[in-house]
Scaffold this active site. Structure first.
Site, PDB file in Angstrom:
ATOM      1  N   GLY A   1       0.737  -5.154   1.045  1.00 12.51           N
ATOM      2  CA  GLY A   1      -0.387  -5.233   0.110  1.00 12.51           C
ATOM      3  C   GLY A   1       0.018  -5.868  -1.207  1.00 12.51           C
TER       4      GLY A   1
ATOM      5  CD  GLU B   1      -2.346  -7.791   2.859  1.00 10.82           C
ATOM      6  OE1 GLU B   1      -2.073  -6.603   2.597  1.00 10.82           O
ATOM      7  OE2 GLU B   1      -3.040  -8.142   3.822  1.00 10.82           O
TER       8      GLU B   1
ATOM      9  CB  ALA C   1      -0.886  -0.017   1.237  1.00 11.96           C
TER      10      ALA C   1
ATOM     11  CD  GLU D   1       1.314  -5.767   5.605  1.00 14.79           C
ATOM     12  OE1 GLU D   1       2.212  -6.587   5.915  1.00 14.79           O
ATOM     13  OE2 GLU D   1       0.631  -5.875   4.575  1.00 14.79           O
TER      14      GLU D   1
END
Ligand SMILES: CC/C=C/CC(=O)SCCNC(=O)CCNC(=O)[C@H](O)C(C)(C)COP(=O)(O)OP(=O)(O)OC[C@H]1O[C@@H](n2cnc3c(N)ncnc32)[C@H](O)[C@@H]1OP(=O)(O)O
Length: 720
Positions: A100, A103, A61, A123
């Protein structure tokens, strides 16, 4: 953005495009959603490959967007749409797949990785958990114990380990996108139900699941010392192991909501950018990182093989540099050779590589450094000795060799003045153990050239250090600020506190050890020696008014008095605590010390009072922060990020509190100012508590956020 194309006739190719790491910002997410729709609707497309431009899959992200209100399509439904798609989706992982990014790859039906790629869910290092389904999919894919390891530590794994764990389906040494396209063609039309990780159950664990989680939680709480993200990571994985996927996702969302808005996440994200900001150094004279080319460094020397020199030599060899180590005392040299080899072998074993023993050579003769490009002097903190060594180095070394000192507080400029080329002298202040600790203070003197500074900064980076450029003053940044903190700890004992009270307040704050335990560990004699050299620890003034005053200000001789009694800490079996025997490591409160403090107070007419932990924190931390403002005011550190990195990576400041200057901003500058004023009123003989004028001026200018201080300081300076 994300670019869509069709290749090899029937493969839809979605390329993430957002330099430098293809982070999943709003525009990229929108691009993926649009491209996916096109690919799924195009009847000619039978499978899809997702990749990233410039040899990087995705860095996760976009952390820069975290503070903003969300725009663009959200990540979770986007990943669900990929997984639910009725055409095989293949992630082509080059460079990194982190957070992310991984993910997103876990939402795909297949993953192909380049052999040099690294994957992970880091994270937790940003105060978060993998909340785009990562905490729910990874345990379902690779099992609870392996997923816990990755998610709690945030560590990156190599492609080989990812293959072994079952995170990726194939590893290639060739062109990753080509391999992924070939793979996508081969799986076109295959049923996908068995490839959707969200439909899996976690593989069963051997033994009792509850017991496993309790054990992990105990370990995590002990190691986290107040950090909340690792605990939430365990809770999220537990949800994956015990709940259906949809309920697990709800739990993941709840836990993330708490973390996302926490001060800890903000602090860790600030720290992420601070680490990068400090590499873009500048000095008050206008030298800058982007205008100063480092000199090539091919071979390095270390002078002095005590504890620091050994650690520095190991760190250099581990970074791949040939190292000449010089130690004039034969006995010390023999011991050091053995110790350095052992350290290198232990480190290599841990990292699964060959020990770089061939990088090391040793000599008892300083002439051995004649052909090196850079020397790091690491002898005792004795100005006379260091001056002599710099004179010798200047005579022996190549004229363009960089001469560095590992001094922790002495004047780098005085050493420079012993040499032919003072512009080639800088400080490289490592922290013990030097092969472990991440921090390096690179100290530029008034005559150090920008190129010398750039070279030392680059060497630090190659050694894997967080290198911070700082100006030359007694104690530089870290030790100069520490002095104010230490002084308050002593004064608190005089006023009624015990070492246990002070330490427990600091440990509760998040330090792994309070000041008095650290002092016992490193040896009280170290500070005593410095105080004697500074003319502070004087023999024969244990009574009378002058006993507690030095150089016109309040002074506590408590540390000196313990040293006079031979209490040097762990090595002598007693210091601020008792340890049972010399070399003992378990600190227990010492009744002798308590009586000693009572007698001392009585002798000096000090009436003890009840001191609460809040006062301990305010006095110790705000005095340290106040000195940090003075350092910024003097231009010794370029910005608050520099000070914060120094404290987080060199002084055990809890990472999740960002660093002292970030902490001050979180507490609120007006509050820090008000408390300092309060304590200075109560202790007018303690100049460290007098609020610094920069703090006052920042408060007067509306207390800008810490990210804006550098700008505000520049403006304030220009108004003077
Ligand atoms: C709903 C919320 C969900 C959150 C899930 C997440 O994905 S959180 C983010 C998880 N990702 C990470 O933690 C990765 C962070 N990045 C890194 O570890 C490293 O940058 C890297 C990807 C390993 C690359 O390292 P390298 O040493 O090659 O370069 P730099 O670290 O110097 O980075 C280059 C510039 O890129 C910026 N950057 C890196 N990652 C991100 C990111 N995720 N978001 C935004 N920006 C990122 C970094 O700041 C550097 O830019 P500068 O301008 O130089 O500071």
């Amino acid at each position: 953005m994300a670019q869509y194309s069709r290749i090899s006739g029937s493969v839809g190719l979605i390329t993430l495009k957002s330099l430098p790491v293809n982070a999943l910002g709003a525009v990229v997410r929108q691009g993926i959603v649009d491209s996916l729709k096109t690919a799924l609707q195009d009847p000619k497309v039978t499978s899809v490959v997702i990749c990233g431009q410039n040899g990087v899959f995705c860095g996760g992200a976009d952390i820069k967007e975290f503070g903003d209100s969300e725009s663009g399509p959200p990540l979770i439904p986007m990943i669900h749409a990929i997984e639910a798609g009725n055409k095989p989706m293949v992630a082509a992982i080059e460079g990194f797949a982190l957070g992310g990014g991984l993910e997103l790859a876990l939402g795909c039906h297949y993953r192909i990785a380049h052999s040099k790629a690294r994957l992970g869910l880091p994270e937790v290092t940003l105060g978060l958990l993998p909340a785009a389904g990562g905490s729910q999919r990874l345990p379902r894919l690779i099992g609870v114990p392996a997923a816990l390891d990755l998610i709690i530590t945030g560590r990156h794994v190599t492609a080989a380990e990812a293959l072994q764990l079952g995170i990726v389906d194939q590893v290639t040494d060739h062109h990753t996108v080509d391999a992924a396209v070939k793979f996508a063609l081969s799986v076109a039309g295959r049923p996908l139900d068995a490839r959707r990780i969200s439909s899996y159950s976690c593989p069963p664990v051997s033994g009792d699941l509850d017991a496993l989680f309790e054990e992990v939680m105990r370990k995590v709480r002990r190691g986290a010392r107040g950090a909340i993200a690792p605990v939430a990571c365990v809770q999220a994985v537990r949800a994956a192991a015990t709940l259906p996927y949809a309920r697990g996702m709800e739990r993941e969302r709840e836990l993330m909501a708490t973390l996302f808005t926490s001060g800890q996440a903000r602090a860790l994200q600030y720290s992420f950018f601070a680490q990068r900001a400090v590499s873009r150094w500048s000095t008050p004279s206008g030298a800058r990182w982007d205008a100063s080319a480092p000199k090539p460094v091919r071979k390095v020397a270390v002078i002095g093989l005590g504890t620091m020199g050994r650690g520095i030599a190991v760190a250099l060899a581990q970074a791949g540099f040939p190292v000449v180590s010089v130690e004039t005392q034969e006995k010390q040299l023999t011991e050091a050779k053995r110790a350095v080899s052992q350290m290198l072998e232990r480190g290599a074993k841990r990292r699964g590589v060959a020990a770089p023993l061939d990088k090391m050579s040793y000599s008892s003769n300083i002439q051995a450094v004649a052909d090196v490009d850079l020397v790091i002097e690491a002898v005792f903190e004795d100005m006379g000795l260091k001056k002599k060594i710099f004179q010798q180095l200047s005579a022996v070394c190549k004229p363009d060799a960089l001469l560095c000192t590992n001094t922790s507080s002495l004047d780098v400029d005085q050493l420079a003045s012993q040499t032919r080329n003072p512009e080639l002298v800088v400080g490289m202040h490592f922290f013990a153990p030097a092969h472990v600790m991440k921090l390096l203070e690179v100290v530029y003197g008034p005559r150090s050239s920008p190129q010398a500074l750039a070279t030392a900064m680059q060497l630090g980076k190659k050694m894997g250090k967080v290198s911070v450029a700082v100006g030359n003053c007694p104690g530089f940044v870290g030790n100069r600020m520490l002095k104010a903190y230490v002084e308050q700890a002593f004064f608190l004992l005089e006023e009624g506190a015990t070492p246990e009270l002070v330490d427990s307040a600091l440990e509760e704050f998040g330090f792994s050890m309070g000041f008095f335990k650290v002092s016992d560990l490193s040896g009280l004699d170290v500070g005593w020696k410095v105080r004697k050299e500074d003319g502070l620890a004087l023999p024969g003034v244990s009574t009378g008014p002058s006993a507690r005053i030095r150089q016109g200000r309040r002074y506590s001789p408590l540390g000196d008095l313990l040293c006079q009694r031979g209490r040097f800490g762990q090595k002598t079996g007693s210091g601020w605590y008792q340890y049972g025997k010399p070399g003992g490591r378990v600190a227990t409160p010492d009744p002798w010390l308590h009586s000693f403090l009572e007698e001392y107070r009585a002798q000096h007419g000090l009436v003890p009072r009840r001191i609460d932990p809040q006062e301990v924190l305010e006095r110790c931390l705000y005095a340290l922060i106040n000195e940090g403002f003075r350092i910024l005011e003097d231009g010794i550190a370029a910005g608050p990020e520099d000070i914060d990195c120094i404290y987080v990576f060199g002084y055990g400041w809890p990472h999740y509190r960002g660093g002292p200057m970030f902490y001050a901003a979180m507490v609120g500058l007006p509050k820090v100012l008000e408390r300092l004023e309060h304590y200075y009123r109560a202790h007018p003989d303690v100049p460290d508590l007098q609020p610094c004028s920069l703090l006052r001026r920042l408060v007067a200018s509306g207390s800008p956020p810490v990210q804006k201080w550098k700008e505000a300081i520049k403006k304030l300076h220009s108004q003077l």
